[in-house]
Write a protein that holds these residues in place. Sequence first.
Motif, PDB file in Angstrom:
ATOM      1  N   LEU A 100       2.058  -7.143  -9.831  1.00 52.41           N
ATOM      2  CA  LEU A 100       0.992  -8.095 -10.145  1.00 52.41           C
ATOM      3  C   LEU A 100      -0.404  -7.489  -9.775  1.00 52.41           C
ATOM      4  N   GLY A 101      -0.675  -6.857  -8.460  1.00 53.58           N
ATOM      5  CA  GLY A 101      -2.001  -6.604  -7.875  1.00 53.58           C
ATOM      6  C   GLY A 101      -2.545  -5.169  -8.963  1.00 53.58           C
TER       7      GLY A 101
ATOM      8  N   LEU B 242      -5.408  -5.200 -11.102  1.00 56.11           N
ATOM      9  CA  LEU B 242      -6.507  -4.365 -11.039  1.00 56.11           C
ATOM     10  C   LEU B 242      -6.084  -2.864 -11.186  1.00 56.11           C
ATOM     11  N   GLY B 243      -4.993  -2.881 -11.848  1.00 51.32           N
ATOM     12  CA  GLY B 243      -4.379  -1.565 -12.086  1.00 51.32           C
ATOM     13  C   GLY B 243      -5.013  -0.589 -12.822  1.00 51.32           C
TER      14      GLY B 243
ATOM     15  N   LEU C 215       1.004  -1.089  -0.133  1.00 51.03           N
ATOM     16  CA  LEU C 215       0.093   0.145  -0.184  1.00 51.03           C
ATOM     17  C   LEU C 215       0.885   1.161  -0.072  1.00 51.03           C
ATOM     18  N   SER C 216       1.986   1.026   0.940  1.00 50.65           N
ATOM     19  CA  SER C 216       2.905   2.316   0.819  1.00 50.65           C
ATOM     20  C   SER C 216       3.617   2.460  -0.362  1.00 50.65           C
ATOM     21  N   LEU C 217       4.231   1.669  -0.696  1.00 46.07           N
ATOM     22  CA  LEU C 217       4.835   1.737  -2.192  1.00 46.07           C
ATOM     23  C   LEU C 217       3.953   2.261  -3.123  1.00 46.07           C
TER      24      LEU C 217
ATOM     25  N   GLY D  55      -5.651  -3.743  -5.201  1.00 46.62           N
ATOM     26  CA  GLY D  55      -4.629  -4.398  -6.256  1.00 46.62           C
ATOM     27  C   GLY D  55      -3.521  -4.834  -4.933  1.00 46.62           C
ATOM     28  N   ALA D  56      -2.970  -3.514  -4.128  1.00 46.26           N
ATOM     29  CA  ALA D  56      -1.863  -4.027  -3.351  1.00 46.26           C
ATOM     30  C   ALA D  56      -2.267  -5.030  -2.365  1.00 46.26           C
TER      31      ALA D  56
END
Lengths: 288, 289
Positions: free
Chosen positions: B226-227, B283-284, B19-21, B234-235
């Motif tokens: 990937l997400g 899900l990008g 999430l943070s990246l 996605g994350a």
Amino acid sequence: MDILVQILLNAVIAGAIYTLIALGFTLMYSTAKFFDLGYGALIAVGGYATYWSYKQIDLPVWLAIGIGVATAGLLAFLVERFIYRKLRERKASGTILLIASLGVLTIIQAVIAIIFSSQFQTLSKNIGSTRTFNIAGGVITDVQALIFISGLVIMTGVGIVLSRTLFGKAVRAVADDSTVASIVGINSPRILGIVAAVGGAIGGLSGIAVGFDTGIEPLMGMSLLLKGVIAAIIGGIGSIYGAVLGAFLLALIENLGAWQFAGEWKDAIAFAVLIAFLLFRPKGILSK
Amino acid sequence: MEYLLHIAILVSIYAMLGLSLDLIVGYAGLLSITHAAFYGIGAYGTALLMINQGFGFFTAMLLGMVISGVVALVIGAVLSRFRGDYYALGSFGFNVIIFSILLNWQSLTRGPLGIPGIHRPELFGISFSDNVMFLILCIILGAIVYGVCWYLTRSSFGRVLTAIREDENMVQVFGYATPYFKLVVFVIAAMLAALAGALLASYITFIDPSSFSLNESIFILAIIILGGLASHEGALAGAFFLIVLPEALRFLGFPSDVAAQMRQVTYGAILVLFMLYRPQGFLGKFRMN
């Protein structure tokens, strides 16, 4: 006084190794136009292919070095042909290629660790019986002398091929503008493939040099790659002579720094040099 | 059951990292390959403050986050002036350096020996030493991280970030100091990564430099690729799949060291294959270019 001579000698040897790494990287960057971090793994591939043929199946040392160089070159060619070229055909940007090259780096390093384990290994067979030379009060080993000479030979060779031959002209044309090069009949993808193979082979040779000087481990390529890239950037990215100049300058700063502070800060010093150049002289010493 | 708890705790820690990246890579469009460095600073900061200074876990965690934020402020002040490949390269170099410092500054970090004996958290007499309680703590903190990311990306600040991602020059024309925005998101993401690091240190009760190498940064990057970039779901999905999927390797009967390397091969292959066939991930909402 002697200590200063020894530091200078160490800097020259490290500079020769960085020269090799930076040369291979610059060659690939100048035509492919992205930061190929997978190149770090090719350095390790050269070292390990030589390790396998020299220490595990006992081939003569020159043949083993040849196998190491050839393996790294071949692998670089295959990666370029089957991954980067496909990405380019999809009009992928430099960042996409960079992320893919991170994947390549991870895969190759892990495969090396699976085959050879993550242990640190040395390449030389006769540790302790190396010949040393005294130069003005400092000492270098015969391996280091050979590294220095091969660095000079490769540097001159690359310089001559690029400036004097038809092939070199084609490479420079692709480096300038690959689309226009294609229009005038240069087979750009083919040139990219050959340059990747040559760059990879030079990277492999640098890994072998490090292996004989100190030793090899699967992750060795990461900090070496960083040094090569820093050398290329401070020299002026894309310039062959800049890369050589940057390599020796970086090695000198690093070794003087390690003498003033402590050896473990070498990498941090190199990084500080990179940041300083990116901030104040982003195009390097020899900017084009 | 213990095994499932272990997986769930790892998933929640990596979800926070993802999430943070994603704030930096997905929303601001800056390819940062140094997240493991802040993860490591958080882990080492928390562990050392707990062991050397006798702080409680939560105080140490907050201080670890502050340390990570300050380091991010310094390095980010430099990085924020770059774009594209140079940003990636600078962040890559920073991770290599932090790893080398963790490994070589032996008087502080004990180098490759690592730091053992880190305590599990305790708060108001509630102990989080068993794994069920620890998972609850991870979920609570994970929810806070999710909330912070959700709020940030929906605020006007987040809209400026996505605008920088699409066209930095244009945003500058409208009078925004874009380096300032890039710096702030970098510092926030670094502090959230340090939070994840603090949890890891206290969960495993042992840390060593190998957990914070460049490979770890590449792994976190693989999670969000990937997400799918610029997507909180996605994350989460990426963290779930990339932690759970390679566990299958364990059941295929590989020896544990080979399984660890096979895992690396999987992450690398995901990066290459997704770049080739689906650069925006599952899900990008955004693809790097």
